[in-house]
Design a protein around this motif. Structure first.
Motif, PDB file in Angstrom:
ATOM      1  N   ASN A 296      -1.310   5.494 -12.922  1.00 41.34           N
ATOM      2  CA  ASN A 296      -1.624   4.076 -12.769  1.00 41.34           C
ATOM      3  C   ASN A 296      -2.934   3.753 -13.486  1.00 41.34           C
ATOM      4  N   GLU A 297      -3.006   4.217 -14.728  1.00 41.53           N
ATOM      5  CA  GLU A 297      -4.239   4.121 -15.492  1.00 41.53           C
ATOM      6  C   GLU A 297      -3.917   3.906 -16.969  1.00 41.53           C
ATOM      7  N   SER A 298      -4.680   3.063 -17.626  1.00 47.17           N
ATOM      8  CA  SER A 298      -4.440   2.781 -19.030  1.00 47.17           C
ATOM      9  C   SER A 298      -4.721   4.001 -19.911  1.00 47.17           C
ATOM     10  N   PRO A 299      -3.792   4.303 -20.841  1.00 46.86           N
ATOM     11  CA  PRO A 299      -4.021   5.386 -21.787  1.00 46.86           C
ATOM     12  C   PRO A 299      -4.580   4.886 -23.123  1.00 46.86           C
ATOM     13  N   VAL A 300      -4.923   3.600 -23.193  1.00 51.37           N
ATOM     14  CA  VAL A 300      -5.272   2.983 -24.471  1.00 51.37           C
ATOM     15  C   VAL A 300      -6.484   3.632 -25.117  1.00 51.37           C
ATOM     16  N   LYS A 301      -7.456   4.069 -24.310  1.00 51.86           N
ATOM     17  CA  LYS A 301      -8.681   4.635 -24.871  1.00 51.86           C
ATOM     18  C   LYS A 301      -8.623   6.145 -25.083  1.00 51.86           C
ATOM     19  N   LEU A 302      -7.501   6.762 -24.742  1.00 53.53           N
ATOM     20  CA  LEU A 302      -7.378   8.200 -24.984  1.00 53.53           C
ATOM     21  C   LEU A 302      -7.351   8.462 -26.488  1.00 53.53           C
TER      22      LEU A 302
ATOM     23  N   ALA B  35      -2.422   3.798 -32.389  1.00 51.52           N
ATOM     24  CA  ALA B  35      -3.115   2.780 -31.588  1.00 51.52           C
ATOM     25  C   ALA B  35      -2.126   1.774 -31.025  1.00 51.52           C
ATOM     26  N   GLN B  36      -1.154   1.374 -31.842  1.00 56.76           N
ATOM     27  CA  GLN B  36      -0.137   0.434 -31.374  1.00 56.76           C
ATOM     28  C   GLN B  36       0.762   1.073 -30.325  1.00 56.76           C
ATOM     29  N   VAL B  37       1.077   2.348 -30.506  1.00 58.53           N
ATOM     30  CA  VAL B  37       1.899   3.081 -29.538  1.00 58.53           C
ATOM     31  C   VAL B  37       1.204   3.119 -28.176  1.00 58.53           C
ATOM     32  N   ARG B  38      -0.092   3.377 -28.176  1.00 61.74           N
ATOM     33  CA  ARG B  38      -0.833   3.407 -26.906  1.00 61.74           C
ATOM     34  C   ARG B  38      -0.805   2.043 -26.213  1.00 61.74           C
TER      35      ARG B  38
END
Length: 326
Positions: free
Chosen positions: A288-294, A307-310
């Protein structure tokens, strides 16, 4: 010059002390450099125990989940009961064989173990189920096997949360798509996705389970005008010449590859980008956490596409589910 034995001994002692202090400090520095603190689980967070009942598609979707979980600081333990092309019916038939005779090798299809043996090897927080992709668009193929497996898992792991992994549709240029009814196949990637999505959500509602929306994430990118894969119209498919391959930019599926001077085609399984997308969706759903910044990105996935995939993975999770409560 007057030689003073006492001064000499004191100086010798001082040099010895300094030497050992320097040695001690240097060893600490080397130890810290050689063995940096592991990211591990976040403070006071217990590792998530995840068990997958599936096939090659669950293997694809969770391929990079360990790397993502480690970077995100989440402990993760994964158990697996996966067989290539295995349907819900097949998984249940293996359970029946093992229950009828625990010593029957037919029931021990998972590397010599039964599903009961594997599920009993630990306490699992989350257990996932999925349908064979070719049957995923036909809701009748889920019955009664999804419920039988659901109930069976609950008898072995009563505290586990059972969720469905929504598999994806085949690539737009596939030479065939999945079954959507007895004797009827989907005619496009979109139709396969629509029927598969409906089937997964129907069964999930019947059992009060959540859905990991990997199939939705695939379709979001596959239908995006900027990021979707498009078949290479300039490639000569009639007379291909190795090692040349068609342009497969943004493909979430394996697609074309050379195998012993023969052009092979896999429109079903996920490419590195597809596996990355699946793992990001699982990450967002499970924690339940964004993976965008991984920052982890598999080799071969361009930075802009990654980046778009995230972003797509997280927006899909937010749109469909609230994640797993621990």
């Amino acid at each position: 010059m007057v030689f003073n034995t006492t001064d000499f001994q004191l100086r010798k002692l001082s040099l010895t002390i300094v030497f050992f202090l320097l040695l001690f400090v240097s060893r600490i520095a080397v130890s810290q450099t050689a063995s940096p603190p592991a990211s591990g689980a976040k403070k006071n967070e217990k590792p998530l125990h995840l068990f997958l009942i599936g096939n090659s598609f669950s293997g694809n979707a969770a391929k990079y989940l360990r790397e993502l979980s480690e970077e995100g600081g989440h402990g993760l333990i994964i158990g697996r009961a996966e067989l290539g092309g295995c349907s819900l019916q097949r998984h249940w038939e293996l359970v029946e064989a093992a229950e009828a005779n625990p010593e029957d090798p037919k029931g021990k299809a998972y590397n010599g173990k039964s599903l009961k043996m594997l599920l009993s090897e630990g306490t699992w927080d989350v257990v996932t189920l999925q349908q064979y992709s070719m049957l995923s668009g036909d809701v009748e193929t889920y019955r009664p096997y999804a419920k039988k497996l659901y109930d069976y898992i609950k008898t072995l792991q009563p505290s586990a949360r059972i969720v469905f992994h929504q598999t994806w549709a085949y690539r737009s240029d596939a030479d065939g798509f999945g079954q959507i009814a007895a004797g009827k196949l989907a005619q496009s990637e979109k139709e396969m996705w629509e029927n598969s999505r409906a089937a997964y959500h129907t069964i999930a509602r019947e059992l009060g389970a959540a859905v990991i929306p990997v199939g939705d994430a695939f379709w979001r990118l596959s239908s995006d005008k900027k990021w979707r894969y498009q078949k290479d119209a300039g490639f000569d498919f009639e007379k291909p010449q190795p090692p040349h391959l068609p342009n497969q930019t943004h493909s979430l599926h394996v697609g074309y590859s050379w195998n012993n001077a023969k052009l092979a085609f896999d429109s079903h399984h996920a490419s590195a980008a597809g596996c990355y997308l699946g793992s990001l969706v699982w990450y967002g759903f499970l924690f339940n956490e964004s993976p965008v910044k991984l920052t982890f990105v598999p080799e071969g996935v361009p930075a802009d596409f990654a980046a778009q995939v995230r972003k797509t993975a997280w927006s899909t999770v937010k749109a469909v589910g609230k994640g797993v409560e621990k």
